[in-house]
Each structure stands twice: as structure tokens, then as C-alpha cells.
Design an enzyme around this catalytic site. Structure first.
Site, short mmCIF file in Angstrom:
data_model
loop_
_atom_site.label_atom_id
_atom_site.label_comp_id
_atom_site.label_asym_id
_atom_site.label_seq_id
_atom_site.Cartn_x
_atom_site.Cartn_y
_atom_site.Cartn_z
N GLY C 148 0.84 -1.19 0.00
CA GLY C 148 0.00 0.00 0.00
C GLY C 148 0.88 1.24 0.00
O GLY C 148 2.07 1.18 0.32
N CYS C 149 0.28 2.38 -0.38
CA CYS C 149 1.06 3.61 -0.49
C CYS C 149 1.55 4.08 0.89
O CYS C 149 2.76 4.30 1.07
CB CYS C 149 0.23 4.70 -1.15
N TYR C 150 0.63 4.18 1.85
CA TYR C 150 1.05 4.60 3.19
C TYR C 150 2.08 3.65 3.79
O TYR C 150 3.11 4.08 4.33
CB TYR C 150 -0.16 4.71 4.12
N GLN C 311 6.64 10.78 -1.05
CA GLN C 311 6.67 9.99 -2.28
C GLN C 311 5.47 10.41 -3.13
O GLN C 311 4.58 11.11 -2.66
CB GLN C 311 6.56 8.48 -1.97
#
Lengths: 345, 345, 345, 345
Positions: C148-150, C311
Site C-alpha cells: 500500500g502507499c502509506y 513519495q
């Protein structure tokens, strides 16, 4: 106190009506309907109204709108025409923020909105709700067709020139820009933040519903046939509308006389601000207020006159104008409840 | 009518004071000073005020501020301390929106603001202008140090917990986010649209002036030593502040009791809205209003309690709070001129 | 050339895969599926790809994905697990950008995603696709669960500290901020431009799916029990993620040693940029690139160490990382096709 | 490898040149000058370039620009004309992104830019750098005047119509909209985030420098006197330019023939995308790329033809176009280093 009902209060024109009417000294909010949100407190849907509006949405059938003095329709096109007759019969005034009562030409309405007009007699009686051009009729109206946002800017900007017969009526070009709230509160991909921010585009360039509405009204101001190229654009801002209006002068005239023409035309208007010649109005200078500001340009003292017009599409372009009409219909000072100072920055 | 003067009205807190005071029923705007803009009409600099504010900026020396009942300083740090004494001597009340009268600890002030404090006796007399925690003193104050924007959110959010001795005072973490208007109206590269939009960053993470101010105030609420990690972030929005406040519970307590603690603490407050437990307040829900909204969270019913706080940094975080103080100082109902409905969308 | 298929290419991770892969020197885009858009040219849906991607969407059944070398799933949770087995059986590698193969703990998956996990054996084989922490396994993987991004930002930021045993693993606080594209390309009111711009809010504060994923991974780095408070916020920017990571030092250590720890940990990493101690990275500094930048802070040389991580949520946080995994799986230089210079301004 | 120097690389066209040239396979960045930033690493000022550009700014006198093969001037107007002669004498090619070599008419230049033109012979030799209309001359040029951003869109959009003699050349109206980065990286109040976001305005309506440049070029395409009303607007987006070009047809022509005219005119152009008739191009569809997209409209099949043109003002409108010229001047394939896929979302 004026007992006010709102049909379909979940969209942006609805919540904007609530923002304005919550502090209107002569208004008592009586009912707000939404089939989908029946029972939900308005302030639960719009936390900005917590402590300001205590109403809950109710299903249309439960709302007893006939007990109101006036009902605003902040609904999709076609809703007001279905309910107007019953309300009028009960002595309730009607202000429609959609298009049902804007276009007198039924054929045009049905062509552009794709639905049959089922309420011809009310349409006949309906008054076009642009106070600066139609004040007397609004005062005596029972039913109002509230103008579209773009048409408001185009009419205010072109009216003095057309009335004075100064411009070629058959070659008007209106290049207009609108904030995204003008597209309404609908779950559509095209107006997602990630689709509509940090970018812009034109839309409906070849044909847009606001053209026939505007032409029908402008034609009242001149005997020459009006032809209008209207080009809307979607701009990454929430509120705000900027219309850049082009016209070609038929006769020579000094810039001073042009400026005077507009200052005279609007000198008694609370909500029209004619800025100094050559100004560049910003949309934020009217944000969250009912003001419309305009400025004239005459590049190289040539044939082109350009009128720059800004308004908040949700206020003077919709809900504020509707309240301005209500004030007139009920004999109140026109600016009652509409004296907000624009929010800047 | 209260005769009001504003020193340094060209910044965002200045124009926001004008937006609020222009419609304040008990205020007469008397003077607004700006050395740089001497003679310029306020409305020429801020078209949003056309027709609302008729004043022109005047040079400080011409402004006859001593004839005012109260003077607001919307100036850089250091200006108010130079003029306060003379105004007080003339019977004029003073409200400073900068930091001159916020920190009682002179050494701290001089360390963090890099200028000597030249007005110790006024500083001693000055009252910290956070009405919800300091109302009685404000009522009797002649000079107010108006709180910083971030400190307002942190104090309102932590106060009930600290007073009740529920949390570890030495491990507070406040992760705060501010709109760009908080940086003021200065010609700086870093806050250009093309630098600050569609991006975000933290700043001043290792040290920020609002830490000592907040700690000095929070320390009044508990005997335990307060230690605070304050982390500000710059967010691409014009107005709005969101503080995410973390604290660790010392003793077990039910979520219902936590919620009750906050509802009791603020039940009589016009401008503090304790939302239902577990809510997620949005900054736009208070946009252009003096409201501060907060909500409590208790993930997994564990040791962490989180308080989410939102306000408009220019209103409750600055100019609105200053007017709230003025109302108290002059015995007016606290909400006079501050009942704007937040602008949403 | 690697024959690449994409399942569900109509969302943001899908179009971002296309943006990257269109110029990837070792890739041949072979198939892209969408039931809804069957037959529609990709470039008609995304004009940004006109002249760059010539493919049309095809219905899943027509797509012959089994002829690809690798298939990316840019789909909702639950899709990849239904098709992975067949593809693997046909010798096709699988990279899932959704959550199907992220969580090894099936009970946790089913609790947080609300669907039964129907593909346990593939899940067992699946490799967590964070190259900087898991490179060797990725090289030999047939199926990847893309992070996942987080979680990517939290793992990169906490890993060196946890591995070194420097911080209290049971009191991590991650205050994270994401651009709106992280919510995907769905027709939802809450992420409309007029709802999500010029405002911000926290969401999922009490519970979020990325917590168990992150904890499961972080727990591999330390024997102490990891406890994490993860607090996501929605920020008005399209792309970009900023994580503010708080940890408490167990043992004293110099700032130089802290900085050295991170520089050593990531010195060979193409896509991790350890900025100078005390820097404030901006999300735009990595916009549209696969870079992740971080910086360390140690306010007052106290117990708190803060790691700021940025990011692009669609690149290093999703599609770029997936391509980085693909490069590893096929023995290509890791940075192949991923060397974009961030777009600033 | 082409040795490239950049004079004045601290602005947006400068950093955009660096973003493009850093990955250009035939370029070696040799020198970048800035008096103010002498000694500062480029990547310290622009973290987006960390790991991509290793140069430091150097003072002009230290830069040995005469050892370059080509020097780009990303400077204010007036700088290039002062240094061009010396560079040319040393065999260095010159590409000026400012206006020094755009206008052949010296009187016009001095009127609009308010400085004397001190370099007439170089001006005479200079070639206008719009490859699609001037490719042959650019190939053999030693010095290029790179077009303005607005003029690029207007020339590409009007050229086919003027060449074919289809429109009234004396009544062109170009209503253009630009992102804020077009105003440059200057510390000015008017382009602060809090001044320029969530709002829009027109500027320079009565007179703008890009009008004479555009007219001078358009006049080459027709024997009829060209008259142009150019109206620029500032839009709250970082990059992107949208020009809405109005013209009146002199002779009747089918929409198919109009579309064919444009498709033929640009069929061999890498960077011009003629979209299907009636399309509405978005600025984001070209974001961060050298593409220019356009689409034709003919409302009501009437006399008005409208050309919608979008480009990234910093790429095709500035730095990308300059690199496109460089490629031509050095005999490289025109698209070398310019094949970025636009960043969407």
C-alpha cells in the site's frame, strides 16, 4: 416573517440558500425536502450549518409546503413544473432555480432540455428573475424563473450596449469561465478533484442550453436580430464566474461615454459594481457575496469593446439572485440578508 | 459606537478585520494606517471592500489613533510594543494580533523573536486573549495579546484533558496543518502559487515560535511539567487549520466520559463545537467563520486519545478572535458581528 | 521483450502503469482489460496517451492474458485472487496492486477487507513487493503483493530505527497526508473538486486497513511488539504523500549517528534519497517519479526522533514500485524505465 | 555530445530545461550561470533534481560559456542581446527564451519592452524558433528567438486557416488562459498562492506584448492585413495554457474539409495532435510534455470557426520548444529527449 420552503436542498444551490436564509432577518425556514435524505438533519449533511440551521430534510409528501409563503426549487430541471400549479393554487409563491420557467419558447425548452414542458399556463405567467432588467415584473410575480448563472453575466454586460444600439447585435462572442461548483453536487468522474484540478478545458462549445435563454432575453433589448457565440470553460476553482464579453461597435464613441453609459445604467443598483475603465475584476472580489462587478476595455480605441464580468456563480448566479427576487416579491428592501462582504483572501 | 483604529491594515489579518468590522453593528471604523499606502483607498487595494469600506490608508503620524476607543495592531512583531504605552495613556485599548504581548517570559520572547522587548510594564499588564480559557481577565483588560493561530487549536484541544489530569503532560504531540494565508501577504518565493500549490511540506519541525507560547499557557492548566512536540505543515489551501493532537491517557476512562468531559467544558461556548465522538471535521466547515470544531478519537480503545481540531486561521485563529476579545472588553454580547455562516462549498 | 498484461486499467494506478510502461525499453504492452470499456481505445479514455499507447481495452475473457509474461492487477481488492492461480499455472507472473496478497494473516485480511480470501496457497507463496526491504525474495517471486502507499512510507521511514533497536516499538505514531488521487477514480461525492479542494480533513482515524499491513511488516524487523497509531489525512493535491513519523528513542544517540544510520541503510538504493539532517522534503520534489525522499529531525535533541517521508502515491506508492518489482523479477536493472525527473513546478 | 550552457537557470524555464536536458541522450550539461546563486548546487535549490543534475550555479564571468556548443538564455528580456555577439563569434549557437530576438521590428520591440535594442545585426540574423512553421530556417540558424507561449498556440491554431485564405484576417479574437507558472518565479504579491488560487482574472486586456509578436508572424501567412484581439487570463493551475481562437469564415466550407485542412497541415508533426472534430482538449492531457493538442468547432455550422489549443506553457510554450530547436540545429531527430508521456492525473 416569511415562511420559506426549499425543495431539493441537498445540492450546492440548496445549501447556499440555507447559508443566506439562515441569517435573513425576515425569513423563517419552515421546510426543506429531500426524498433520499428524509429524516436526516441538514447540519449532519452540511456541518457548516451546525448551530445555524436546525431543520431536518423531509420527504416531499410530508413537508406541508402549502403552508409556506414561498417555495424555492433547488432541483433538477422538470421538478418545479410538476408542483408549481398546486402551490400557486394554495397561495404559495414559487421561485425555480432550474430552467423550467426561464425559456418562454416551449419548443426551445423541449429541444434543449429533452423533456416535455407540462405546465404551459404557469410558464406564461412566470417572470424572468433578473432584477436589474426586470424589477417591476418581479415585484408583482407569483412565480419566478431564476436566471442561469452564465446568462446573468451576459445580460448585465451586454444590456447597456444593446439598448443604446451601439454594437453589432449579430456578432456577439461571450467567452465564459466557471468554477466547478457550477456543475453541481453530482457523483461524476469528470468533476472529481483529481480530474478537474490543476487543469482546464472548454465544454459544450458547439451548443449549450444557456445560449437560447440568453438570446431570448437579449432580443428584448434590441430590434436587430441577436446572434451570440457562447463558449463556456471549466476552471479549477470552487466558486466564481468570469465572462469575457466581446462586441463590435457600430458607431464611434469615446471611452468616457462608454463608461458613463454603464455607470448611468447601474447607478442605483446595490449589487452591480461598475469598476473604473480598464480594470481587471477578479472572481474572488465577489466570493460568497451577491455582488457582480464589471469593467470595460477598448483595446487600441478600436472597434472591439470588451466587458469583463465577475460574479459568484452560486450567489448572484443562483441562490443570492433568488433571494433578491424574494425580497422584491415580498416588498422588502432588495438587499435584505444579502449584504455579505466578499471573502478575500 | 466603538471608534476603531487599525494599524497596518494591508495584510491578511488586517483585511479580515475589515471584512468583519465593516458589518459590526457597534463599530465605527475610524482610522487605518499604512506608511506605504498613505492616501490609497482601502477598497482600491482590496476590491472586495468596494462599497463596504470607505476609508483610505493614512500614515501613522496622521492617523489620530488616540481618538479611537480601541486600536488593533495587524502588524509585524515589534510594532505594537512601540506604540502601546502612548495609546493606553490616552485611554485607548490595545489588541495586538502579533506576538508582542503573548509571551510573559521576556527571555523566551527575545530568544524566539530575535528582538528586545521594550515594553515590560505593558507586557505585565497584558492579557492573553483566548476567551474560552481567559474570559474574566479579558473583560477587564486594557491590552490584549491575541493568541497565535496554532496555539489556539492546541489549547482548546488539550485544555479539558490537562485540567482533568487525564493525560501524560510530558509527551504531547501536535501535528498541525495550515493553509498558506497563515504565512501572510509577503512577496516571498516559497509561498507563490507555483511553489505552494499541488504540494505540501512540513516546516520549522525542529523549532517553532508557537511552541513556547503554547507551553506557557498549557502549563497554567496542570502542575505536571508540560512537554510538547509541535509539528507544523503547509497545506495547499488558502484558509483553514487542522490540528491532530495526540495524548496518552494516564488512567482508563470510557469514551463516553471523554466526550462528556469536552461537552461540559464547552457547553456554553458560542464558537466551540464539540462534534460527535469519532467525527472527522473538515476545515471548510468553518471557512470564513469564527467557529472552531473538534472531535475525539480513541483508536482501539487504547492509551492514545486523539483530538481533531479545525478553525479558520484568519478568523478564530486571528482577526475573529480579536473581535471576540473586543466585544468582551466593551461589554457587548460576545458573538456580536461574528455570526457568519461558514462558506461551503 | 516482456509481454505485459494489465487487468483493470481504467483507474489511476492503471493509467500510471501505462504512462511508465509506454516508454519502458524492455516491455511490450500486450493486453489491457476492462469489462466496461471493452473495445474502447485507451487513448480515447486518456487523451494523454494519444500517440503513446495504441491498445484498446478488451473484455477479460477475450484478453488471452495467459500469453503474457506478467500480468498487473490494477483492480479492486478480490479480483487478483480469483485469477492468479490460472495465470501462474500458465507460467505467467502476477503483480497485484490491490491488497489480495499483502497480508499473510488471512483472518486479518478478511476482517479488514470484508471478503473471504479464496486463494490461500497463492497467498502463502506471494512475496511482499517492497524491494528495499525484500529484494532477494522479489527476484525469485512468481506472485507479488504490491505494498500500500502509506505502508511504503512508514516501513522505509521506521525500518532503520527498528532494526537498530533504537526506538520504543510500542509507541509509534505516523501522521500521514495523501493527495486525493489516492482515493482512486471513483464517482464519489466526497472527492469531488468542490468537496475536496481548499479544505482538508483526517479520515479513518480510529481504524484503517493499512495499519495491520504495516504492523505485520514492521514486526519482522524487531522482536519487541510493534504498536502503531496511523492517522491518514486527505490533502487538496492530486498526487503526493507526506508521512510525518514519530518515534521515541530508547537510548541516547547523536544526530550524526542517526543520520549515518539512514545513509548506510539506503546508500545503494536508486529510489531512496536521504536528505541532509533537518531538511523539509516537499511532495512535489518527487512528483511523477519513483523517488522517495526522507529527512530526519530531532527537536531539542530530545527523545523524539521524527522522520519526514515524501513519495508520489501513484508511483513509488503504487505503479512505479510494481514496475520496480517487475524489473527485479525479470533480471533487469532495477531502474529500467523508472528514471523520470520529478516534475517541478 | 552537445555541450550545453544555460544562462539564468533559476527560473521556471531554466529548471524545465534542466528537467528535459538531464535525460537528453545527446547533451552534456556544461555550465549554468546565476550571479545571485554563484556556488549553490542546482539540486540544493531544486531538490527535484537531486541525483539527476550535479552542476552548481556559477557567476557568468566564471562560466566559460564560450566552450559550449550552444547556450540557452532563460533570462529576463535584454540579457541575451548583450552576450549573443561574443558567443556567436566564438562559434557558440544561441537560443534565447526571452523576447530579444522574437520581434524583427525594432521599433515595436522598444515600444513594448521599454528597452533599447542593442544588437541589431544579430536580430537580423536571428530565426524565429517555431519548428512547425519555420523548420528549414531553424536547421541552419546560429541564433534563435524562441517564441512566446501564447504566440505558439495562436500561430499553430490560425496558420492553416490563414494560409488557405478561409477566414477574415482582420477580426481574429484569441481568448487565452494561462497557468500561473507563466508569470515566472518572481517574488510578487499578485502571484502568491493566497492571491491566485481559487480565483481568476483577465490581465493586459487593453495591450499585451504577445500581440505584436503574433501579428508579425501571422502576417507572413496572408496578404490581407491581420488584426488580432488577444485577451490573456490568469488561471489557478501551475502549468497549462488553453487558447480559444475565434475566426470568421469568408467562404463556406464543410466541417470535414476544415478538419482535413488541419490534419494535412500537421500530419507529419511529432508534437501537434489534431484531435477529432468537436473535441474539448484539456491542458492536463499535455502536462509536462512537448505536445500541443487542438480541436475544431463550428457552432451551428455558422460563420464562426473556433480552434481550441492546449499546451504546457513551460514545455511546448518555452523550454521544450527550445530543445526542439536545438535538436534541429544540431541535426538530431526532432523528438530526441522530448518523448515524455504527459502526466495525468
Amino acid at each position: 416573517m416569511i415562511k420559506v420552503g426549499i425543495v431539493g436542498g441537498t445540492g450546492y444551490t440548496g445549501v447556499e440558500l440555507l447559508r443566506i436564509l439562515a441569517l435573513h432577518p425576515e425569513v423563517q425556514l419552515t421546510a426543506i425536502t429531500s426524498r433520499k435524505e428524509d429524516g436526516v438533519k441538514v447540519a449532519d449533511m452540511y456541518p457548516s450549518l451546525r448551530g445555524k440551521v436546525d431543520l431536518a430534510f423531509s420527504a416531499p409528501d410530508k413537508a406541508n409546503l402549502t403552508e409556506c409563503d414561498v417555495v424555492f426549487f433547488a432541483t433538477p430541471h422538470g421538478v418545479a413544473m410538476a408542483q408549481a400549479q398546486e402551490l400557486l393554487a394554495a397561495g404559495v409563491k414559487v421561485i425555480d432555480l432550474a430552467a423550467d420557467f426561464r425559456l418562454k419558447d416551449v419548443a426551445q425548452f423541449e429541444k434543449w432540455y429533452g423533456i416535455p414542458h407540462t405546465c404551459h399556463d404557469v410558464l406564461e405567467e412566470a417572470v424572468y428573475g433578473l432584477p436589474e432588467l426586470n424589477r417591476a415584473a418581479i415585484r408583482n410575480a407569483r412565480v419566478i424563473g431564476n436566471p442561469g448563472c452564465y446568462p446573468t453575466t451576459m445580460q448585465i454586460g451586454y444590456a447597456p450596449l444593446l439598448r443604446a444600439g451601439l454594437i453589432e447585435a449579430d456578432s456577439l462572442i461571450a467567452d465564459c469561465k466557471s468554477g466547478v461548483s457550477g456543475a453541481g453536487r453530482k457523483a461524476e468522474i469528470g468533476i472529481l478533484f483529481s480530474e478537474a484540478s490543476d487543469t482546464m478545458k472548454a465544454y459544450g462549445v458547439s451548443a449549450h442550453r444557456h445560449t437560447p435563454e440568453t438570446v431570448e432575453q437579449l432580443q428584448k433589448l434590441t430590434t436587430e436580430p441577436v446572434s451570440l457565440q457562447f463558449t463556456p470553460h471549466l476552471i479549477p476553482m470552487i466558486r466564481g464566474m468570469h465572462s469575457t464579453l466581446y462586441a463590435r461597435l457600430k458607431t464611434d464613441i469615446s471611452n468616457e461615454a462608454l463608461q458613463q453609459l454603464f455607470e448611468d445604467a447601474y447607478k442605483d443598483e446595490e449589487f452591480i459594481d461598475v469598476m473604473p475603465f480598464g480594470s481587471h475584476p477578479e472572481t474572488r472580489s465577489v466570493r460568497a457575496s451577491n455582488m457582480l462587478r464589471l469593467a470595460l476595455h477598448r483595446p487600441g480605441n478600436g472597434k472591439n469593446v470588451i466587458v469583463l464580468v465577475v460574479q459568484d456563480n452560486l450567489v448572484k448566479g443562483a441562490s443570492g439572485q433568488a433571494v433578491q427576487c424574494m425580497n422584491l416579491m415580498f416588498g422588502l428592501p432588495e438587499q435584505t440578508g444579502l449584504q455579505h462582504v466578499p471573502v478575500l483572501p
